[in-house]
Design a protein around this motif. Structure first.
Motif, PDB file in Angstrom:
ATOM      1  N   ARG A  84       0.820  -1.212   0.000  1.00 25.66           N
ATOM      2  CA  ARG A  84       0.000   0.000   0.000  1.00 25.66           C
ATOM      3  C   ARG A  84       0.856   1.266   0.000  1.00 25.66           C
ATOM      4  NH1 ARG A  84      -4.885   0.828   3.985  1.00 25.66           N
ATOM      5  NH2 ARG A  84      -3.863  -0.893   5.018  1.00 25.66           N
ATOM      6  N   CYS A 112      -1.366   3.275 -11.824  1.00 28.05           N
ATOM      7  CA  CYS A 112      -0.732   3.517 -10.537  1.00 28.05           C
ATOM      8  C   CYS A 112       0.771   3.559 -10.758  1.00 28.05           C
ATOM      9  CB  CYS A 112      -1.057   2.407  -9.548  1.00 28.05           C
ATOM     10  SG  CYS A 112      -2.797   2.284  -9.134  1.00 28.05           S
ATOM     11  N   LEU A 135      -6.136   2.713  -0.296  1.00 26.80           N
ATOM     12  CA  LEU A 135      -4.898   3.484  -0.438  1.00 26.80           C
ATOM     13  C   LEU A 135      -4.833   4.639   0.553  1.00 26.80           C
ATOM     14  CD1 LEU A 135      -4.239   3.843  -4.278  1.00 26.80           C
ATOM     15  CD2 LEU A 135      -2.914   2.538  -2.622  1.00 26.80           C
TER      16      LEU A 135
END
Length: 147
Positions: A84, A112, A135
Motif C-alpha cells: 500500500r 498507478c 490506499l
C-alpha cells in the motif's frame, strides 16, 4: 483391445482431467475468498504493445498488500503483490479497442505508480472506490509527505 476402445479410453481420461481442473479452480476461488472478499481485477502484465497484455485475475487485500491471482491457474500463491505504501493512484480511463474484449465488462483501467514502474489494473467502479479508500487508509504513523 480394438483401436476405438483405446480412443474411447483416452477421451474419457481427457474429460475427467477437464472436470478435475474445473473443480480445482472452483475450490481455489472459494479458498481465496474465505479469508476476505476477492474482487475481479485484471492486470496488464506486458506493456510492450498498446492495448495488449491483459490477464484476467482476482484481487484480494491482505493487510498492507494488494495481492493479484491469475484466474486460470491452480496455484494458491499470488502472481503479483503491491504494498500500500508503494502504490500511488494516477488516474483512470475507459478501455479502448481490443481492451474491451480482453477485460471484464464495465471495468475501468487505472494507472498507478510503484517503485518498479507504472502499473495498469482494471476493475469495476465499486472496486475502484474500495481501492482508493484502501490506499488512503494508511495506518497511524505513516509519513504522508513521503509521496
Amino acid at each position: 483391445m480394438a483401436w476405438w476402445e483405446w480412443l474411447l479410453d483416452i477421451c474419457g481420461a481427457l474429460l475427467l482431467l477437464c472436470v478435475l481442473y474445473g473443480a480445482g479452480l472452483i475450490v481455489r476461488r472459494r479458498t481465496l475468498s474465505r479469508n476476505g472478499g476477492t474482487f475481479e481485477l485484471s492486470h496488464r502484465y506486458r506493456t510492450s504493445s498498446a492495448q495488449r497484455g491483459w490477464m484476467l485475475g482476482l484481487g484480494r487485500y491482505s493487510g498492507e498488500t494488494l495481492e493479484w491471482f491469475r484466474v486460470f491457474t491452480l496455484s494458491p500463491r499470488p502472481k503479483r503483490s503491491w504494498r500500500r505504501d508503494e502504490l500511488s493512484y494516477d488516474g483512470r480511463r475507459e478501455p479502448v479497442g481490443t481492451e474491451q474484449a480482453s477485460l471484464y465488462p464495465d471495468h475501468l483501467v487505472i494507472r498507478c505508480h510503484s517503485p518498479q514502474g507504472e502499473v495498469e489494473l482494471a476493475m469495476s467502479v465499486s472496486s475502484l472506490t474500495g481501492f482508493q479508500a484502501w490506499l488512503e487508509a494508511m495506518p497511524p504513523g505513516t509519513d504522508w509527505n513521503r509521496r
